[in-house]
Design a protein around this motif. Structure first.
Motif, short mmCIF file in Angstrom:
data_model
loop_
_atom_site.label_atom_id
_atom_site.label_comp_id
_atom_site.label_asym_id
_atom_site.label_seq_id
_atom_site.Cartn_x
_atom_site.Cartn_y
_atom_site.Cartn_z
N LEU A 153 17.67 24.76 1.64
CA LEU A 153 18.03 25.99 1.37
C LEU A 153 19.48 25.89 0.91
O LEU A 153 19.58 26.77 -0.09
CB LEU A 153 18.07 26.85 2.67
N ASN A 206 29.70 24.99 8.00
CA ASN A 206 29.74 26.49 8.57
C ASN A 206 28.33 27.07 8.20
O ASN A 206 27.46 27.71 9.15
CB ASN A 206 30.91 27.47 7.89
N GLU A 207 27.85 27.01 7.00
CA GLU A 207 26.65 27.66 6.40
C GLU A 207 25.31 26.74 7.20
O GLU A 207 24.50 27.42 7.81
CB GLU A 207 26.33 27.32 5.05
N PHE A 251 25.55 25.25 10.03
CA PHE A 251 25.35 25.61 11.55
C PHE A 251 24.78 26.96 11.84
O PHE A 251 24.06 27.20 12.61
CB PHE A 251 26.72 25.49 12.17
N TYR A 252 25.14 27.94 10.86
CA TYR A 252 24.52 29.24 10.87
C TYR A 252 23.21 29.07 10.65
O TYR A 252 22.49 29.86 11.62
CB TYR A 252 25.01 30.22 9.81
N MET A 253 22.44 28.46 9.91
CA MET A 253 21.34 28.51 9.61
C MET A 253 20.55 27.79 10.91
O MET A 253 19.40 28.08 11.29
CB MET A 253 20.89 27.84 8.20
N ARG A 254 20.97 26.67 11.24
CA ARG A 254 20.51 25.96 12.51
C ARG A 254 20.47 26.85 13.72
O ARG A 254 19.37 26.99 14.55
CB ARG A 254 21.18 24.69 12.90
N SER A 255 21.53 27.77 13.71
CA SER A 255 21.71 28.75 14.87
C SER A 255 20.53 29.76 14.83
O SER A 255 20.16 30.53 16.10
CB SER A 255 22.96 29.21 15.09
N ARG A 256 19.77 29.97 13.77
CA ARG A 256 18.74 30.75 13.64
C ARG A 256 17.32 30.19 13.64
O ARG A 256 16.39 30.64 13.58
CB ARG A 256 18.94 31.63 12.15
N SER A 288 17.82 27.69 19.68
CA SER A 288 17.35 28.90 19.16
C SER A 288 15.96 29.07 19.23
O SER A 288 15.47 30.11 19.65
CB SER A 288 17.61 28.74 17.36
N PRO A 305 21.15 22.71 17.97
CA PRO A 305 21.43 24.07 17.75
C PRO A 305 19.83 24.74 17.62
O PRO A 305 19.60 25.90 17.93
CB PRO A 305 22.18 24.09 16.51
N GLU A 306 19.14 23.90 16.66
CA GLU A 306 17.78 24.80 16.19
C GLU A 306 17.01 24.74 17.46
O GLU A 306 16.39 25.73 17.81
CB GLU A 306 17.12 24.08 15.10
N GLU A 317 17.68 21.31 10.50
CA GLU A 317 18.71 20.69 9.62
C GLU A 317 18.20 20.51 8.24
O GLU A 317 18.80 20.79 7.05
CB GLU A 317 19.47 19.43 10.39
N VAL A 365 28.46 34.39 8.45
CA VAL A 365 28.54 33.22 7.28
C VAL A 365 27.77 33.74 6.07
O VAL A 365 26.73 34.04 6.20
CB VAL A 365 28.26 31.70 7.70
N PHE A 386 15.47 33.76 4.15
CA PHE A 386 16.15 33.32 5.44
C PHE A 386 15.26 33.65 6.74
O PHE A 386 15.22 32.72 7.58
CB PHE A 386 17.57 33.98 5.57
N PHE A 401 27.39 36.27 15.36
CA PHE A 401 28.71 35.45 15.08
C PHE A 401 29.90 36.48 14.98
O PHE A 401 29.83 37.50 14.23
CB PHE A 401 28.63 34.76 13.71
N ILE A 427 25.62 33.05 2.74
CA ILE A 427 24.78 32.01 2.19
C ILE A 427 24.30 32.47 1.04
O ILE A 427 23.06 33.05 0.46
CB ILE A 427 23.51 31.83 3.12
N ARG A 484 27.54 24.01 18.49
CA ARG A 484 28.25 23.85 17.28
C ARG A 484 28.87 22.18 17.15
O ARG A 484 29.39 22.07 18.20
CB ARG A 484 29.55 24.68 17.15
N LEU A 535 14.54 38.17 16.04
CA LEU A 535 14.17 36.78 16.83
C LEU A 535 13.89 37.20 18.38
O LEU A 535 13.54 36.09 19.02
CB LEU A 535 15.48 35.93 16.53
#
Ligand code: ATP
Ligand code: MG
Lengths: 197, 250
Positions: free
Chosen positions: A172, A154-155, A157-162, B80, B76-77, A166, B92, B102, B88, B94, B54, B166
């Protein structure tokens, strides 16, 4: 007693330590990549008001073999012990944490906490935490937690979505996993470890 | 450049072998705001998960074209970097990573992918401060670990803050309004409205018509049991709010 950081494999770590009334110990054990070692450490809290704050960090990305046998004995009542161990294990490395908490029959009002967590980076890596509790007093606050896991999806994917790739996201995540122990280290050592992650 | 930003055709997708989206068709034009409503479990979050790539969600049929590219082939990246942003439903935590670190990592990763040099620290801090002020997040949040110990509303605000940082081309808000007080709701709406432009589009997933009073959508869809069963104008949202989903079938 002041804070002390031991580099496993380089610094001599005493095999046993006794804390008298009101004495405090704040130690951090660090095992850097490339180090294989067995650490035996027994700490006893022998006078009221003694406090132990013990943390450990082991980074085993290759073929290291690390074993930590830590026993914390509350022989006197009214003492506190905190233990926090974090490990990153990859490649074909092995890491084991054996942690005994012993609370004697007369050691009432004891507080003893132990956490040991490791993250596996590869299928060939192996890590185990074996907490052991031997508690003979009844007025005791005691907790322990042990986990071995992979980095959370989950963490990640959250970071990749930003937009964080990977590889950087995993880095991180490792830093964030280690951060409660990293915070205890002198800045230079902390930065060295972070740059190696 | 054609006028459609997103083209979803006959999308079938699911998780762990269970089909959840059962043939979704959706076309979103540049500059448009589409609202998606629908009962719990209809597949709204599944759609946002598939749009953002995902890994545990599998597409079994259909296609998604985004800005002329095959979205399903992008990581995914990469999505973005191409301007897709998801707020979301369940942000999540972190631990150990500050909001500043971040966002700096995210912004510089995108700049690197675009062949640009890293943003200068002073420039970054100015941007960070400006956007935090915009979503009325206190400055001390910059040092806080991402979402750790945040209240429900603070987490949502942090999503909108990240969106403002972003500046996405396609912003997807998955129930960002749920659990927000009126003031926070207005901040979310301002966040979207200030980004609205002829090039940017939004998908607003919501259960409440309140947010849609602040962000007037161009199109409203009803997703039910994995299909879009009704499409209409903003008045559809008002009708659902009054009558519920029961009367709304294809
Ligand atoms: N890992 C999973 N395994 C099996 N089914 C799942 C899994 N994750 C989600 N689902 C199911 O997929 C369906 C659609 O879920 P989804 O989260 O997309 O709904 P939703 O429309 O966003 O609902 P809500 O309004 O409650 O947020 C639900 O029935 C849910 O239980
Ligand atoms: Mg949902």
């Amino acid at each position: 007693m002041a804070r002390k950081v031991f580099m496993i494999g380089r610094d001599e770590i005493p095999a046993s330590v006794s804390l008298g009334a009101g004495e405090k110990l704040d130690w951090t054990l660090v095992c850097l990549p490339g180090t294989s070692a067995v650490v035996d450490l027994a700490i006893s809290l022998d006078g009221p008001g003694a406090e132990l704050d013990l943390a450990g960090l082991y980074l085993c990305p290759g073929s290291e073999n690390v074993r930590m046998n830590v026993s914390v004995c509350h022989n006197s009542g009214g003492c506190i012990s905190h233990q926090l161990f974090k490990g990153i294990v990859g490649g074909t490395a092995r890491a084991e944490f054996d942690g005994l908490i012993y609370v004697a029959r007369d050691a009432q009002k004891t507080k003893a906490y132990q956490q040991s967590h490791s993250i596996l980076l590869s299928a060939g890596a192996w890590a185990e935490s074996k907490p052991q509790l031997e508690i003979y007093a009844d007025d005791v606050e005691c907790s322990h937690g042990a986990t071995t896991g992979f980095l959370g999806e989950n963490e990640l994917f959250y970071m990749r979505s930003r937009g964080i790739p990977e590889k950087d996201a995993r880095r991180l995540q490792i830093i964030s996993f280690l951060s409660p122990v990293l915070e205890r280290l002198p800045e230079e050592l902390r930065d060295d470890i972070i740059s190696e992650c | 450049m054609n006028n459609s930003l997103l083209e979803i055709k006959d999308l079938r997708a699911g998780i762990e072998g269970k089909e959840i989206l059962k043939g979704v068709d959706l076309s979103i034009g540049r500059g448009q705001v589409h609202a998606i409503m629908g009962p719990n479990g209809a597949g709204k979050s599944t759609l946002s998960a598939v749009l953002t790539g995902r890994p545990d969600y599998k597409v079994t049929e259909g296609s998604i074209e985004y800005d002329g590219r095959n979205l399903l082939e992008m990581t995914p990246e990469e999505r973005s970097w191409a301007g897709i942003f998801l707020s979301f439903q369940y942000p999540v935590e972190i631990p150990g990573v500050s909001i500043t670190n971040f966002m700096k990592t995210a912004i510089n990763a995108r700049r690197k992918a675009q062949g640009l040099p890293e943003m200068k620290p002073a420039e970054f801090l100015k941007l960070l401060k400006e956007k935090m002020a915009f979503v009325q997040m206190k400055g001390e949040f910059a040092k806080r670990e991402v979402n750790v110990g945040f209240s429900g509303g603070e987490k949502k605000r942090n999503e909108i803050f990240q969106m403002a940082m972003l500046e996405p081309t396609l912003g997807i808000l998955d129930e960002t309004d749920s659990g927000l007080d009126v003031d926070a709701l207005k901040i979310v709406a301002d966040g979207v409205n200030s980004l609205r432009s002829p090039e940017r589009s939004f998908i607003i997933i919501t259960h409440y018509q309140k947010l849609l009073e602040y962000i007037r959508p161009d199109v409203v869809h009803v997703l039910k049991e994995g299909r879009i069963v009704r499409t209409g104008g903003p008045e559809l949202a008002d009708r659902i709010w009054q009558e519920g989903f029961d009367g709304i079938d294809g």
